[in-house]
Design an enzyme around this catalytic site. Structure first.
Site, mmCIF file in Angstrom:
data_model
loop_
_atom_site.group_PDB
_atom_site.id
_atom_site.type_symbol
_atom_site.label_atom_id
_atom_site.label_comp_id
_atom_site.label_asym_id
_atom_site.label_seq_id
_atom_site.Cartn_x
_atom_site.Cartn_y
_atom_site.Cartn_z
ATOM 1 N N ASN A 1 -10.525 -2.777 -6.957
ATOM 2 C CA ASN A 1 -9.711 -1.794 -7.679
ATOM 3 C C ASN A 1 -10.274 -1.413 -9.045
ATOM 4 O O ASN A 1 -9.851 -0.418 -9.648
ATOM 5 C CB ASN A 1 -8.270 -2.295 -7.840
ATOM 6 N N ASP B 1 0.830 -1.207 0.000
ATOM 7 C CA ASP B 1 0.000 0.000 0.000
ATOM 8 C C ASP B 1 0.867 1.262 0.000
ATOM 9 O O ASP B 1 1.978 1.265 0.532
ATOM 10 C CB ASP B 1 -0.897 -0.009 1.236
ATOM 11 N N ILE C 1 -7.590 -4.774 6.686
ATOM 12 C CA ILE C 1 -7.295 -6.025 5.977
ATOM 13 C C ILE C 1 -7.563 -5.865 4.489
ATOM 14 O O ILE C 1 -6.925 -6.511 3.654
ATOM 15 C CB ILE C 1 -8.143 -7.181 6.557
#
Length: 231
Positions: A62, A14, A183
């Site tokens: 996404n 990330d 998560i």
């Protein structure tokens, strides 16, 4: 001090977008830099003795991102498969791509299949890319397979056989970069007893030295799996 190395490390990569924004670059440049950094982490994983490395590359959520960014990520992944497969072969790394095939182009699906085939005999480490992956989707897919097989009841062990990669052991350590405590729909079943390590470092800046900090933190954990560690 001899460190215990997790057999399976899973990483939520990330912070690529924020890394790019802070440097005045487009988001896709952050993803490109993240892909470059991934090479270092793969090499270090092999060096320290990790047997399974799973990285979260593209989630089923996404697709909600801007079309230009999504297309760029698909192109970046295809390029990665083309340019890195020989390097992976040389290092003895087998590649698996885990997720649903929905919405993925036939051209990219073929490239994934060919790359997995090219590396199928490698045994040093299994590199598992969670691509177009969602933990809830994986569980629902498993349930539908069980229904199709007309099973009335299953236990946890049998249920796990219906997941995408039953041959891969559950992660012992989950690393998330960029400081987020979420998560994000990643390996929901498999990480039930994993140890978590969160760092504020963005993924493009996550060095092997930062990786070692995560391993050291893992070694300080008391893993009881819900029981008591009575000495």
């Amino acid at each position: 001090m001899d460190l215990k190395i997790p057999k399976h490390v899973a990483i939520i990569m990330d912070g690529n977008g924020r890394w790019a924004k802070e440097k005045g670059k487009i988001r896709l440049e952050g993803h490109r830099q993240g892909a470059i950094n991934l090479e270092k982490i793969i090499e270090h994983s092999v060096k320290i003795g990790v047997k399974y490395l799973t990285v979260y590359a593209f989630s089923t959520e996404n697709w909600k991102r801007p079309e230009k960014e999504v297309n760029g990520l698909m192109e970046l992944f295809a390029k990665y498969l083309d340019t890195k497969k020989k390097s992976l072969k040389k290092q003895g790394i087998r590649l698996l791509v885990t997720g649903t095939k929905e919405n993925i182009s036939e051209k990219l699906l073929k490239k994934i299949e060919e790359t997995e085939k090219y590396l199928e005999d490698c045994e040093k480490m299994i590199f598992n890319i969670a691509f177009n992956y969602g933990g809830r989707k994986e569980i629902i897919d498993a349930i539908n397979k069980i229904i199709k097989d007309k099973k009335e009841t299953v236990d946890e062990k049998e249920f796990a056989r219906y997941l995408y990669r039953p041959e891969i052991p559950d992660p012992e350590l989950v690393i998330r970069t960029s400081g987020e405590f979420r998560i994000s729909n990643f390996l929901l079943w498999e990480i039930a007893y994993s140890e978590f390590y969160v760092t504020d470092v963005y993924w493009p800046d996550f060095t092997p030295e930062e990786y070692d900090k995560a391993i050291l933190a893992f070694n300080k954990r008391d893993r009881r799996y819900g029981g008591l560690n009575v000495k």
